[in-house]
Structure formats: C-alpha cells, structure tokens
Design a protein around this motif. Structure first.
Motif, short mmCIF file in Angstrom:
data_model
loop_
_atom_site.label_atom_id
_atom_site.label_comp_id
_atom_site.label_asym_id
_atom_site.label_seq_id
_atom_site.Cartn_x
_atom_site.Cartn_y
_atom_site.Cartn_z
N UNK A 70 38.86 74.26 13.08
CA UNK A 70 37.75 73.25 12.94
C UNK A 70 38.27 72.18 11.79
N UNK A 71 38.62 72.87 10.72
CA UNK A 71 39.24 71.73 9.61
C UNK A 71 39.93 70.78 9.90
N UNK A 72 41.06 70.91 10.55
CA UNK A 72 42.13 69.95 10.95
C UNK A 72 41.47 68.88 11.91
N UNK A 73 40.59 69.23 12.69
CA UNK A 73 39.64 68.01 13.37
C UNK A 73 38.73 66.97 12.57
N UNK A 74 38.21 67.69 11.52
CA UNK A 74 37.62 67.02 10.65
C UNK A 74 38.54 66.36 9.75
N UNK A 75 39.60 66.88 9.35
CA UNK A 75 40.36 66.22 8.50
C UNK A 75 41.00 64.89 9.19
N UNK A 76 41.36 64.95 10.38
CA UNK A 76 42.04 63.68 11.07
C UNK A 76 41.04 62.93 11.32
N UNK A 77 39.68 63.12 11.19
CA UNK A 77 38.58 62.19 11.56
C UNK A 77 38.15 61.53 10.09
N UNK A 141 37.28 69.32 20.15
CA UNK A 141 37.02 70.74 20.50
C UNK A 141 37.57 71.34 21.71
N UNK A 142 37.32 70.74 22.84
CA UNK A 142 37.88 71.17 23.89
C UNK A 142 39.24 70.83 24.28
N UNK A 143 40.01 70.21 23.34
CA UNK A 143 41.40 69.85 23.25
C UNK A 143 41.59 68.76 24.30
N UNK A 144 40.77 67.87 24.76
CA UNK A 144 41.03 66.81 25.80
C UNK A 144 41.05 65.52 25.10
N UNK A 145 41.21 65.48 23.97
CA UNK A 145 41.87 64.38 23.38
C UNK A 145 42.78 64.60 22.14
N UNK A 146 43.71 63.34 22.38
CA UNK A 146 44.84 63.60 21.19
C UNK A 146 44.09 63.99 19.78
N UNK A 147 44.71 64.84 19.09
CA UNK A 147 44.48 65.06 17.65
C UNK A 147 45.38 64.41 16.80
N UNK A 148 44.94 63.28 16.22
CA UNK A 148 45.92 62.54 15.20
C UNK A 148 44.92 61.51 14.30
N UNK A 149 45.36 60.76 13.52
CA UNK A 149 44.75 60.14 12.53
C UNK A 149 43.70 58.98 13.20
N UNK A 150 44.17 58.54 14.35
CA UNK A 150 43.24 57.55 15.10
C UNK A 150 41.99 57.87 15.21
N UNK A 151 41.58 59.09 15.35
CA UNK A 151 40.33 59.58 15.50
C UNK A 151 39.32 59.12 14.35
N UNK A 152 39.95 58.84 13.21
CA UNK A 152 39.19 58.62 11.88
C UNK A 152 38.68 57.32 12.12
#
Length: 218
Positions: A70-77, A141-152
């Motif tokens: 969970x933490x990397x998801x929040x950090x990227x946002x 969370x479902x890994x249906x979106x690329x995880x990177x800094x654009x989510x912020x």
C-alpha cells in the motif's frame, strides 16, 4: 445483518468510531463480495488536533492489505501516510473482513512564488477530487493502472486518472523521440507545477475532444 455482526466489532473500532459511523461502515462491508471485496472512503478527521489532512478507509474482504504494497501506491500519488489503524472483524462464518484506516497528508509542491490554490490542504479532497482519487486508488490496488509519479497529478490538480494518463503518454512519446529528460524528471516537474500540468491536459482536450463545445470567440 445485525445478527451477523453482533459481537464482531473490535474493541479498538468501538473506541474510535460512534455507532452511526459503524452503521454506515456495515452497509459498505455487507455489500462487498466475500472473496475479494474492496472499497474506499475519504473523510475529514473529526479531531481538530489530528495531524492528518484527511483519512482513508479501506474496506477489504478476503486477502489482507499488505502495508508494504500500500505505501508505494500512496507515495507515487504524493501522499504521506502518517498512521495506519487496522480493524479485523470476527464473524461467525470465519469470513475475513477488515477495515484499514489511514491518516494522510499531502506533500506540498515545490512551486516557487505565489501558491497554487489547487494545493491548499483544506481543498485537496473536495467531493470531485475525492472521487477521482478513489477511482485511481481502486485501479492501482487492482494493478490495472501503471504505477508511477503521474498518479500524483490526480491529487494535486483534481484531474482524472485518464487525464493523467494523457500526460504519461506524452512523456513516453517524448522519450521515444529522443528527449534527454527521464520519465522521473518529467513526473517531478509536472507534480511541482500542477497548474501547468492541468493546462496541458486542457489544451489536449480542447484540440482533440469531439464532444467538447466549441467557443467561437477563441
């Protein structure tokens, strides 16, 4: 529902939330599938002395939520997690039902000069922005979106995950075209200047959205 959940509430949950909140949470939990249910709720802390700008409830059935995931998801946002409060419900049918409550704070952008109103801590989770953030979290969370800094940018500008995806595509095409700037550098630049990022998306949609009304004066 009352018969199923009687005696299931953890003591910590009963200390932290009033009965009316518990009733609303039960409706969410009861509506989730038993094997892999997932739901989110953003809300403002009731304690004025709390450090968190907002709190996020994660309703989960089936597998537990891994904090390491969970933490990397929040950090990227661009969101800092201040604390986590897990609550596990003990049901007679042994179904795994949990609520995780995260205290969140927005990391300020590094934009010099005049502050951007989109970054004001009291406004960063208005109703529209909260819905966009929850949509992005669900996909991540479902890994249906690329995880990177654009989510912020979903948090900083209020844009949707799809609008942030437009900027992600621009960055990848620029990389293919031979730009010397790395994707991480582009992510940080847009995150530090969210108003410019929003203007780029606005220009893209004004140019290419066939359903957008035409302003004859511009």
């Amino acid at each position: 529902m009352a018969a199923r959940y009687v005696g299931a509430f953890p003591e910590a949950y009963k200390e932290d939330f009033p009965p009316e909140t518990a009733a609303r949470d039960l409706l969410v939990l009861d509506g989730l599938p038993s094997d892999d249910g997932l739901s989110f709720e953003l809300y403002t802390p009731s304690d004025p002395d709390e450090d968190a700008d907002r709190r996020l409830k994660v309703f989960r059935t089936g597998r537990a939520v891994s904090l390491a995931r969970a933490l990397p998801i929040f950090t990227q946002m661009g969101i800092e997690v201040l604390d986590e409060r897990p609550y596990e419900f003990e049901l007679p049918d042994a179904e795994d039902v949990r609520i995780y409550d995260f205290g969140l704070r927005l990391n300020p952008a590094k934009t010099p000069g005049k502050s951007d109103p989109a970054q004001a801590p009291n406004d960063w989770f208005d109703e529209r922005r909260a819905a966009n953030v929850v949509d992005s979290l669900r996909l991540l969370w479902r890994e249906q979106l690329e995880q990177d800094g654009f989510n912020a940018l979903v948090v900083r500008t209020g844009m949707t995950w799809w609008q942030a995806n437009v900027l992600r595509a621009y960055a990848k095409y620029l990389r293919q075209a031979g730009t010397t700037f790395s994707q991480g550098y582009i992510e940080q630049a847009l995150s530090d200047f969210p108003a410019i990022a929003a203007d780029i998306v606005e220009l893209f949609e004004a140019s290419f959205d066939p359903d957008r009304p035409v302003d004859a004066g511009n």
